[in-house]
Design a protein around this motif. Structure first.
Motif, PDB file in Angstrom:
ATOM      1  N   ARG A  72       0.840  -1.213   0.000  1.00  0.00           N
ATOM      2  CA  ARG A  72       0.000   0.000   0.000  1.00  0.00           C
ATOM      3  C   ARG A  72       0.864   1.248   0.000  1.00  0.00           C
ATOM      4  N   ASP A 144      -2.279  -3.016  -3.757  1.00  0.00           N
ATOM      5  CA  ASP A 144      -3.284  -2.625  -2.747  1.00  0.00           C
ATOM      6  C   ASP A 144      -3.581  -1.144  -3.022  1.00  0.00           C
ATOM      7  N   TYR A 146      -3.574   2.498  -3.940  1.00  0.00           N
ATOM      8  CA  TYR A 146      -2.665   3.380  -4.687  1.00  0.00           C
ATOM      9  C   TYR A 146      -1.419   2.676  -5.232  1.00  0.00           C
ATOM     10  N   ARG A 184      -6.828 -10.681 -13.082  1.00  0.00           N
ATOM     11  CA  ARG A 184      -6.394 -10.232 -11.744  1.00  0.00           C
ATOM     12  C   ARG A 184      -6.878  -8.820 -11.460  1.00  0.00           C
ATOM     13  N   THR A 188     -10.818  -8.793  -7.430  1.00  0.00           N
ATOM     14  CA  THR A 188     -11.370  -8.463  -6.107  1.00  0.00           C
ATOM     15  C   THR A 188     -12.863  -8.182  -6.243  1.00  0.00           C
ATOM     16  N   PHE A 217     -13.735   4.252  -5.024  1.00  0.00           N
ATOM     17  CA  PHE A 217     -14.008   4.045  -6.450  1.00  0.00           C
ATOM     18  C   PHE A 217     -12.700   3.754  -7.167  1.00  0.00           C
ATOM     19  N   GLY A 218     -11.937   2.789  -6.607  1.00  0.00           N
ATOM     20  CA  GLY A 218     -10.665   2.409  -7.222  1.00  0.00           C
ATOM     21  C   GLY A 218     -10.779   1.044  -7.863  1.00  0.00           C
ATOM     22  N   ASN A 219      -9.680   0.306  -7.812  1.00  0.00           N
ATOM     23  CA  ASN A 219      -9.661  -1.014  -8.439  1.00  0.00           C
ATOM     24  C   ASN A 219     -10.835  -1.857  -7.948  1.00  0.00           C
ATOM     25  N   ALA A 220     -11.036  -1.925  -6.641  1.00  0.00           N
ATOM     26  CA  ALA A 220     -12.087  -2.789  -6.097  1.00  0.00           C
ATOM     27  C   ALA A 220     -13.479  -2.154  -6.256  1.00  0.00           C
ATOM     28  N   SER A 241     -11.903   9.650  -2.514  1.00  0.00           N
ATOM     29  CA  SER A 241     -11.345  10.417  -1.396  1.00  0.00           C
ATOM     30  C   SER A 241     -11.845  11.861  -1.386  1.00  0.00           C
ATOM     31  N   ASN A 286     -18.382  11.501   2.248  1.00  0.00           N
ATOM     32  CA  ASN A 286     -18.200  10.081   2.556  1.00  0.00           C
ATOM     33  C   ASN A 286     -18.986   9.681   3.796  1.00  0.00           C
ATOM     34  N   ALA A 301     -12.789   1.298   0.589  1.00  0.00           N
ATOM     35  CA  ALA A 301     -11.686   2.270   0.632  1.00  0.00           C
ATOM     36  C   ALA A 301     -10.724   1.900   1.758  1.00  0.00           C
ATOM     37  N   ASN A 324     -10.374  -3.766   3.557  1.00  0.00           N
ATOM     38  CA  ASN A 324      -9.907  -4.501   4.721  1.00  0.00           C
ATOM     39  C   ASN A 324     -10.181  -3.680   5.966  1.00  0.00           C
TER      40      ASN A 324
HETATM   41  N1  LIG Z   1      -6.728  -4.239  -5.053  1.00  0.00           N
HETATM   42  C1  LIG Z   1      -6.938  -5.430  -4.544  1.00  0.00           C
HETATM   43  O1  LIG Z   1      -6.691  -6.451  -5.190  1.00  0.00           O
HETATM   44  C2  LIG Z   1      -7.512  -5.589  -3.188  1.00  0.00           C
HETATM   45  C3  LIG Z   1      -7.909  -4.513  -2.432  1.00  0.00           C
HETATM   46  N2  LIG Z   1      -8.483  -4.711  -1.209  1.00  0.00           N
HETATM   47  C4  LIG Z   1      -8.886  -3.607  -0.375  1.00  0.00           C
HETATM   48  O2  LIG Z   1      -9.839  -2.804  -1.048  1.00  0.00           O
HETATM   49  C5  LIG Z   1      -9.733  -1.452  -0.596  1.00  0.00           C
HETATM   50  C6  LIG Z   1      -9.557  -0.548  -1.803  1.00  0.00           C
HETATM   51  O3  LIG Z   1      -8.380  -0.950  -2.493  1.00  0.00           O
HETATM   52  P1  LIG Z   1      -8.167  -0.657  -4.054  1.00  0.00           P
HETATM   53  O4  LIG Z   1      -9.477  -0.483  -4.717  1.00  0.00           O
HETATM   54  O5  LIG Z   1      -7.214  -1.642  -4.549  1.00  0.00           O
HETATM   55  O6  LIG Z   1      -7.404   0.734  -3.975  1.00  0.00           O
HETATM   56  P2  LIG Z   1      -7.345   1.883  -5.083  1.00  0.00           P
HETATM   57  O7  LIG Z   1      -6.134   2.645  -4.770  1.00  0.00           O
HETATM   58  O8  LIG Z   1      -7.494   1.327  -6.446  1.00  0.00           O
HETATM   59  O9  LIG Z   1      -8.641   2.745  -4.765  1.00  0.00           O
HETATM   60  C7  LIG Z   1      -8.855   3.315  -3.508  1.00  0.00           C
HETATM   61  C8  LIG Z   1     -10.105   4.139  -3.597  1.00  0.00           C
HETATM   62  O10 LIG Z   1     -10.435   4.604  -2.288  1.00  0.00           O
HETATM   63  C9  LIG Z   1     -10.661   6.007  -2.362  1.00  0.00           C
HETATM   64  N3  LIG Z   1     -10.360   6.616  -1.075  1.00  0.00           N
HETATM   65  C10 LIG Z   1      -9.165   6.885  -0.529  1.00  0.00           C
HETATM   66  N4  LIG Z   1      -9.334   7.491   0.651  1.00  0.00           N
HETATM   67  C11 LIG Z   1     -10.645   7.595   0.863  1.00  0.00           C
HETATM   68  C12 LIG Z   1     -11.460   8.122   1.877  1.00  0.00           C
HETATM   69  N5  LIG Z   1     -10.907   8.699   2.960  1.00  0.00           N
HETATM   70  N6  LIG Z   1     -12.801   8.054   1.745  1.00  0.00           N
HETATM   71  C13 LIG Z   1     -13.344   7.470   0.656  1.00  0.00           C
HETATM   72  N7  LIG Z   1     -12.646   6.966  -0.338  1.00  0.00           N
HETATM   73  C14 LIG Z   1     -11.312   7.029  -0.246  1.00  0.00           C
HETATM   74  C15 LIG Z   1      -9.748   6.490  -3.443  1.00  0.00           C
HETATM   75  O11 LIG Z   1     -10.119   7.749  -3.948  1.00  0.00           O
HETATM   76  C16 LIG Z   1      -9.951   5.378  -4.472  1.00  0.00           C
HETATM   77  O12 LIG Z   1     -11.142   5.596  -5.185  1.00  0.00           O
HETATM   78  C17 LIG Z   1      -8.550  -1.441   0.379  1.00  0.00           C
HETATM   79  O13 LIG Z   1      -9.026  -1.613   1.688  1.00  0.00           O
HETATM   80  C18 LIG Z   1      -7.745  -2.649  -0.039  1.00  0.00           C
HETATM   81  O14 LIG Z   1      -6.932  -3.146   1.013  1.00  0.00           O
HETATM   82  C19 LIG Z   1      -8.719  -5.969  -0.723  1.00  0.00           C
HETATM   83  C20 LIG Z   1      -8.364  -7.061  -1.456  1.00  0.00           C
HETATM   84  C21 LIG Z   1      -7.672  -6.976  -2.697  1.00  0.00           C
END
Ligand SMILES: NC(=O)C1=CN([C@@H]2O[C@H](COP(=O)(O)OP(=O)(O)OC[C@H]3O[C@@H](n4cnc5c(N)ncnc54)[C@H](O)[C@@H]3O)[C@@H](O)[C@H]2O)C=CC1
Ligand SMILES: O=C(O)CCC(=O)C(=O)O
Length: 428
Positions: A72, A144, A146, A184, A188, A217-220, A241, A286, A301, A324
């Protein structure tokens, strides 16, 4: 007041311990991370100055196999957070019956402030700093918050340079062109979708009658929003965010995703609404998104989003934890008292690590699967373990979270006992 993250995370075990018969040795073993590494990463910035970034990698437990978990990049990253995430990875891999232990890593920074070249130097510097701690049979990295496939590609390449041999299996979530697995990037979300579909069928709920709010609104989160909308769910709110947007009639998720690629942040999507043809919606914070009156709430998020401060205000009927640790243990208790069903992270978001496992297998075999093979195997695993956890939850009358920990503990306890005491005497 909610506790520190690791204390809170490890307390999730306590309820589950009442329903399993595992040895005191195994319980003691699971209370501590096996190894934690803290590093300082020097990075030459574009302006010629030198900056040092703190980085971490925690290998929580490797009884069931090499440790596995994402990296992360975020300003809040610290040892407590990384240890908690590594602990959750240990249980997640056990719940999905993957031959892995749990790990996690991170760097404390705001990646939005770095140029692409600075990010590459930082990512390669991180691998230089932790190279002796990782390896395809020791500890395997993944994306994970960013971090993404481009960063995973740099990390794999740097490790290969250090080893003087191409070593794709040390990192998963790589670009497909250099050994990544098809599916991949969407795993998620796809895994979470299979869990949601399975549970909604048990409650006789139809997608078109089901409203959804998604935080993150990221990868997951974005992938899942798109999948749910495609299959007829009414996704009424999403956020990142910067804040969120809401539309009672449901949002046009593909348009929002297209916009977010060139206009950063949800507020900007709203402001440029006509450009993006996203009609009739309101801006939300949020905090407001979390307390909407919706059927499904999906935190995707950061951790600690639902706490004692707001748990009483949650109106959703079901919460699926794609992030998580988005709910503290105190908040969990309040939600349970309110009759809200919570489906835990260590099941719901496990599609990512499951396809990471498939990627590792493909790298080691040098034989690559089609997208439909990946998704079919993912579906089988997600449904099988959702059913197992559902059955345990019904049998003992416990929450899905406690059931998931019972399930993971049974597998971990058996593996720890099978290894006997050798861990403690032979170079453990
Ligand atoms: N990418 C993966 O394969 C996996 C991710 N996760 C979990 O999913 C969650 C999101 O991860 P990803 O989507 O990969 O990350 P990402 O970096 O692709 O997206 C993160 C998203 O969360 C938003 N964000 C950041 N801070 C925020 C806040 N304070 N309030 C609301 N939104 C906020 C960001 O703007 C972005 O849209 C994390 O908890 C990560 O550990 C869990 C399993 C696998
Ligand atoms: O794909 C992986 O190995 C791990 C993904 C991850 O970090 C997570 O599940 O939280």
């Amino acid at each position: 007041m909610d506790k520190n993250l690791f204390t809170d995370a490890s307390q999730r075990l306590e309820k589950a311990l009442n329903y399993v018969s595992i040895s005191d040795d195994a319980i003691e073993h699971l209370k501590y991370a096996k190894a934690s590494l803290q590093v300082s990463i020097p990075v030459r910035m574009d302006d010629g100055s030198l900056k040092i970034f703190p980085g971490y990698r925690v290998r929580y437990d490797d009884t069931r196999g090499p440790t596995k978990g994402g990296v992360r990049y975020h300003p809040n990253v610290g040892l407590d957070e990384v240890t908690s995430l590594a602990f959750w990875m240990t249980f997640k891999c056990a719940v999905l019956n993957l031959p892995f232990g749990g790990a996690k890593g991170g760097i404390t920074l705001n990646p939005k402030r770095l140029s692409k070249l600075e990010l590459e130097r930082l990512s390669r510097g991180y691998v230089n700093a932790i190279a002796d701690f990782i390896g395809p049979n020791v500890d395997i990295l993944a994306p994970d918050i960013y971090t993404n496939s481009m960063i995973m590609g740099w990390m794999m390449d740097q490790y290969s340079i250090i080893q003087r041999q191409i070593t794709p299996a040390v990192v998963t979530g790589k670009p497909v062109t250099i050994g990544g697995s098809l599916g991949r990037n969407t795993a998620t979300a796809t895994g979470a979708f299979y869990v949601i579909e399975n549970i909604m069928a048990k409650f006789d709920r139809l997608p078109r009658e089901t409203t959804v709010a998604i935080q993150g609104f990221g990868n997951a989160g974005a992938e899942l929003a798109e999948l749910l909308a495609k299959f007829g769910y009414k996704v009424v709110a999403v956020s990142d965010s910067q804040g969120g947007i809401y539309a009672k009639q449901g949002l046009d998720i593909p348009s929002i995703r297209r916009c977010k690629q060139f206009i950063k942040g949800m507020q900007a999507v709203y402001c440029e609404g006509t450009v993006c043809s996203i009609m009739e919606h309101q801006v939300l914070t949020n905090a407001e998104l979390l307390t909407l009156d919706v059927d499904l709430l999906i935190p995707a998020a950061l951790e600690n989003q639902i706490t004692v401060e707001n748990a009483h205000n949650i109106q959703a009927r079901f919460i699926f934890e794609v992030a998580n640790g988005p709910i503290t243990s105190e908040a969990d208790r309040i939600l349970e008292e309110q009759g809200i069903y919570v489906f835990p992270d260590i099941l719901v978001n496990a599609g990512g690590v499951t396809v990471s496992y498939f990627e590792w297998v493909q790298n080691r075999n040098g034989f690559y699967w089609t997208l439909s093979e990946v998704n079919q195997r993912l579906k089988e695993k997600m449904i099988e373990e959702t059913e197992n956890i559902w059955r345990i939850s019904q049998e003992f009358g416990v929450s899905m979270r406690t059931a998931a920990y019972i399930h993971g503990l049974n597998r971990l306890g058996e593996a720890i006992n099978t290894k006997g005491t050798r861990d403690y005497y032979v170079n453990g």
